[in-house]
Write a protein that holds these residues in place. Sequence first.
Motif, PDB file in Angstrom:
ATOM      1  N   ILE A   1     -11.429   2.081  -1.944  1.00  0.00           N
ATOM      2  CA  ILE A   1     -11.859   0.937  -1.130  1.00  0.00           C
ATOM      3  C   ILE A   1     -12.997   0.198  -1.822  1.00  0.00           C
ATOM      4  O   ILE A   1     -12.998  -1.038  -1.921  1.00  0.00           O
ATOM      5  N   VAL A   2     -13.968   0.959  -2.322  1.00  0.00           N
ATOM      6  CA  VAL A   2     -15.097   0.345  -3.025  1.00  0.00           C
ATOM      7  C   VAL A   2     -14.627  -0.352  -4.300  1.00  0.00           C
ATOM      8  O   VAL A   2     -15.081  -1.457  -4.636  1.00  0.00           O
ATOM      9  N   PHE A   3     -13.685   0.272  -5.011  1.00  0.00           N
ATOM     10  CA  PHE A   3     -13.195  -0.290  -6.273  1.00  0.00           C
ATOM     11  C   PHE A   3     -12.500  -1.632  -6.047  1.00  0.00           C
ATOM     12  O   PHE A   3     -12.789  -2.622  -6.732  1.00  0.00           O
ATOM     13  N   TYR A   4     -11.575  -1.694  -5.088  1.00  0.00           N
ATOM     14  CA  TYR A   4     -10.833  -2.936  -4.848  1.00  0.00           C
ATOM     15  C   TYR A   4     -11.741  -4.022  -4.266  1.00  0.00           C
ATOM     16  O   TYR A   4     -11.510  -5.208  -4.512  1.00  0.00           O
ATOM     17  N   THR A   5     -12.747  -3.620  -3.507  1.00  0.00           N
ATOM     18  CA  THR A   5     -13.710  -4.611  -3.022  1.00  0.00           C
ATOM     19  C   THR A   5     -14.476  -5.219  -4.194  1.00  0.00           C
ATOM     20  O   THR A   5     -14.698  -6.434  -4.252  1.00  0.00           O
ATOM     21  N   GLY A   6     -14.873  -4.377  -5.142  1.00  0.00           N
ATOM     22  CA  GLY A   6     -15.567  -4.877  -6.322  1.00  0.00           C
ATOM     23  C   GLY A   6     -14.686  -5.750  -7.196  1.00  0.00           C
ATOM     24  O   GLY A   6     -15.179  -6.644  -7.900  1.00  0.00           O
ATOM     25  N   GLN A   7     -13.354  -5.519  -7.143  1.00  0.00           N
ATOM     26  CA  GLN A   7     -12.416  -6.331  -7.918  1.00  0.00           C
ATOM     27  C   GLN A   7     -12.109  -7.666  -7.249  1.00  0.00           C
ATOM     28  O   GLN A   7     -11.392  -8.490  -7.807  1.00  0.00           O
ATOM     29  N   GLY A   8     -12.627  -7.861  -6.030  1.00  0.00           N
ATOM     30  CA  GLY A   8     -12.370  -9.109  -5.320  1.00  0.00           C
ATOM     31  C   GLY A   8     -11.078  -9.135  -4.532  1.00  0.00           C
ATOM     32  O   GLY A   8     -10.708 -10.159  -3.976  1.00  0.00           O
ATOM     33  N   ARG A   9     -10.397  -7.992  -4.433  1.00  0.00           N
ATOM     34  CA  ARG A   9      -9.157  -7.909  -3.648  1.00  0.00           C
ATOM     35  C   ARG A   9      -9.519  -7.485  -2.220  1.00  0.00           C
ATOM     36  O   ARG A   9      -9.231  -6.378  -1.783  1.00  0.00           O
ATOM     37  N   TYR A  10     -10.152  -8.391  -1.508  1.00  0.00           N
ATOM     38  CA  TYR A  10     -10.697  -8.065  -0.199  1.00  0.00           C
ATOM     39  C   TYR A  10      -9.598  -7.734   0.812  1.00  0.00           C
ATOM     40  O   TYR A  10      -9.762  -6.850   1.655  1.00  0.00           O
ATOM     41  N   GLU A  11      -8.488  -8.458   0.744  1.00  0.00           N
ATOM     42  CA  GLU A  11      -7.426  -8.213   1.715  1.00  0.00           C
ATOM     43  C   GLU A  11      -6.804  -6.837   1.520  1.00  0.00           C
ATOM     44  O   GLU A  11      -6.476  -6.141   2.484  1.00  0.00           O
ATOM     45  N   TYR A  12      -6.697  -6.403   0.239  1.00  0.00           N
ATOM     46  CA  TYR A  12      -6.076  -5.106  -0.009  1.00  0.00           C
ATOM     47  C   TYR A  12      -7.030  -3.963   0.313  1.00  0.00           C
ATOM     48  O   TYR A  12      -6.616  -2.934   0.862  1.00  0.00           O
ATOM     49  N   SER A  13      -8.303  -4.124  -0.019  1.00  0.00           N
ATOM     50  CA  SER A  13      -9.285  -3.088   0.322  1.00  0.00           C
ATOM     51  C   SER A  13      -9.396  -2.933   1.838  1.00  0.00           C
ATOM     52  O   SER A  13      -9.526  -1.818   2.354  1.00  0.00           O
TER      53      SER A  13
ATOM     54  N   ALA B   1       0.825  -1.215   0.000  1.00  0.00           N
ATOM     55  CA  ALA B   1       0.000   0.000   0.000  1.00  0.00           C
ATOM     56  C   ALA B   1       0.855   1.260   0.000  1.00  0.00           C
ATOM     57  O   ALA B   1       0.505   2.252  -0.666  1.00  0.00           O
ATOM     58  N   PHE B   2       1.991   1.229   0.709  1.00  0.00           N
ATOM     59  CA  PHE B   2       2.790   2.451   0.858  1.00  0.00           C
ATOM     60  C   PHE B   2       4.016   2.504  -0.050  1.00  0.00           C
ATOM     61  O   PHE B   2       4.607   3.576  -0.197  1.00  0.00           O
ATOM     62  N   THR B   3       4.394   1.401  -0.651  1.00  0.00           N
ATOM     63  CA  THR B   3       5.581   1.409  -1.512  1.00  0.00           C
ATOM     64  C   THR B   3       5.276   1.096  -2.969  1.00  0.00           C
ATOM     65  O   THR B   3       5.956   1.605  -3.864  1.00  0.00           O
ATOM     66  N   VAL B   4       4.280   0.266  -3.215  1.00  0.00           N
ATOM     67  CA  VAL B   4       3.955  -0.130  -4.588  1.00  0.00           C
ATOM     68  C   VAL B   4       2.834   0.723  -5.158  1.00  0.00           C
ATOM     69  O   VAL B   4       2.935   1.246  -6.277  1.00  0.00           O
ATOM     70  N   ASP B   5       1.760   0.876  -4.397  1.00  0.00           N
ATOM     71  CA  ASP B   5       0.593   1.622  -4.859  1.00  0.00           C
ATOM     72  C   ASP B   5       0.788   3.107  -4.572  1.00  0.00           C
ATOM     73  O   ASP B   5       0.502   3.589  -3.473  1.00  0.00           O
ATOM     74  N   ALA B   6       1.291   3.835  -5.555  1.00  0.00           N
ATOM     75  CA  ALA B   6       1.519   5.275  -5.373  1.00  0.00           C
ATOM     76  C   ALA B   6       0.209   6.050  -5.284  1.00  0.00           C
ATOM     77  O   ALA B   6       0.158   7.138  -4.696  1.00  0.00           O
TER      78      ALA B   6
ATOM     79  N   ASN C   1     -14.991  11.022  -1.665  1.00  0.00           N
ATOM     80  CA  ASN C   1     -13.584  10.977  -1.277  1.00  0.00           C
ATOM     81  C   ASN C   1     -12.856   9.914  -2.106  1.00  0.00           C
ATOM     82  O   ASN C   1     -13.335   8.796  -2.281  1.00  0.00           O
ATOM     83  N   LYS C   2     -11.667  10.267  -2.583  1.00  0.00           N
ATOM     84  CA  LYS C   2     -10.936   9.370  -3.481  1.00  0.00           C
ATOM     85  C   LYS C   2     -10.534   8.070  -2.794  1.00  0.00           C
ATOM     86  O   LYS C   2     -10.533   7.007  -3.422  1.00  0.00           O
ATOM     87  N   VAL C   3     -10.169   8.138  -1.521  1.00  0.00           N
ATOM     88  CA  VAL C   3      -9.770   6.920  -0.810  1.00  0.00           C
ATOM     89  C   VAL C   3     -10.967   5.998  -0.626  1.00  0.00           C
ATOM     90  O   VAL C   3     -10.854   4.773  -0.771  1.00  0.00           O
ATOM     91  N   MET C   4     -12.133   6.571  -0.308  1.00  0.00           N
ATOM     92  CA  MET C   4     -13.342   5.763  -0.170  1.00  0.00           C
ATOM     93  C   MET C   4     -13.681   5.074  -1.490  1.00  0.00           C
ATOM     94  O   MET C   4     -14.097   3.914  -1.516  1.00  0.00           O
TER      95      MET C   4
ATOM     96  N   THR D   1      -6.916  -3.584   3.919  1.00  0.00           N
ATOM     97  CA  THR D   1      -5.653  -2.974   4.350  1.00  0.00           C
ATOM     98  C   THR D   1      -5.699  -1.459   4.234  1.00  0.00           C
ATOM     99  O   THR D   1      -5.356  -0.742   5.182  1.00  0.00           O
ATOM    100  N   ILE D   2      -6.125  -0.953   3.089  1.00  0.00           N
ATOM    101  CA  ILE D   2      -6.167   0.501   2.940  1.00  0.00           C
ATOM    102  C   ILE D   2      -7.266   1.105   3.810  1.00  0.00           C
ATOM    103  O   ILE D   2      -7.164   2.261   4.230  1.00  0.00           O
ATOM    104  N   SER D   3      -8.300   0.316   4.128  1.00  0.00           N
ATOM    105  CA  SER D   3      -9.333   0.803   5.048  1.00  0.00           C
ATOM    106  C   SER D   3      -8.759   0.998   6.441  1.00  0.00           C
ATOM    107  O   SER D   3      -9.017   2.025   7.090  1.00  0.00           O
ATOM    108  N   ILE D   4      -7.985   0.017   6.915  1.00  0.00           N
ATOM    109  CA  ILE D   4      -7.375   0.120   8.246  1.00  0.00           C
ATOM    110  C   ILE D   4      -6.376   1.274   8.284  1.00  0.00           C
ATOM    111  O   ILE D   4      -6.344   2.069   9.238  1.00  0.00           O
TER     112      ILE D   4
END
Length: 324
Positions: free
Chosen positions: A281-293, A94-99, A275-278, A295-298
């Motif tokens: 979160i919705v986008f990655y949840t829809g993509q099925g990347r539940y662990e990453y969505s 989240a902090f090094t790969v996803d700019a 909000n762009k971050v919100m 992570t950025i939520s926390i």
Amino acid sequence: MKNEAIENKDINRIENSLSPSQSNKAGKKKLSKTGLADRKNRWGWVFIAPWLIGVVYFFLLPLFNSIYYTLTKIDIGAEGLNFEWVGLENYISAFTVDAEFSRNIVSSIGNLVYSVPIIVFFSLFIALILHGDFKGRTAMRSIFFLPVIISSGVVITILQENVLADTTSGQAASTIFQTGVLNEVLIKAGMPSKIVKILTDTVGQIFDLTWKSGVQILLILSALHSIPDSMYEAAKIEGATGWEIFWKITFVLISPTLILAVIYTIIDYFTDYSNKVMRMIVFYTGQGRYEYSTTISICYFVVVMFFIFLVNTVLNRASNKALN
């Protein structure tokens, strides 16, 4: 502790001096008081039990599950969810790969810095007007609070995207909300580009800023009504001007409510669907990347709580100095 020991000695001395019948009566009264205190304690637990159950089942358990999800990789299989332990890999990503994630958080905080003061000052201005005595005051209060009732996330999104700027049909935004002309005029007037951008962004978001002020107006109105009229009358007798009355009486006494309005506005902004971050979160949840969505939520939750704690600490110190 010393006072309690002295009181116990006095009670024992009095009980020893009483006759057996009087001592029994005193003992019964003591037991009845103890029983009453126990009953109050039990009823207290009964009344807070729904809150405790809600906190445990709707906050703590989901929070712990979410933290566990951030430390795993989730795959959906035939038997359900499969968890693979990956440790801090999601946080590092989240902090090094996803700019985009870090950039969106910084952008959200930057927009917040100028949006929150505008919303709070606008709410204070409208609340002071609605606090006055004029015909149609109740109707005007209803009009300003109406957006709170109908502006749910879905409704406000439809109004923004389909009414003001129907991007799906290629139509431009309404002339009222266009800032191109204003931007050109201010730049030709010699204003710095950064200030011009802040002003044009504010004008472009005037619809949002107006619709997000309903709760704050209501909070400040309630604080204004709690100020006794005798304080204003005494100040006027002493010859204070309206400006002095506002800064030395009104503003000081409603400062705790203004802090509450600021905190509410910060939370409302950070959790808004626009909000762009919100949206991430919705986008990655829809993509099925539940662990990453998750992570950025926390991470987003921690950033928001830290920001709220910082603002609350600074404003409370300033408010205590003003009150003292």
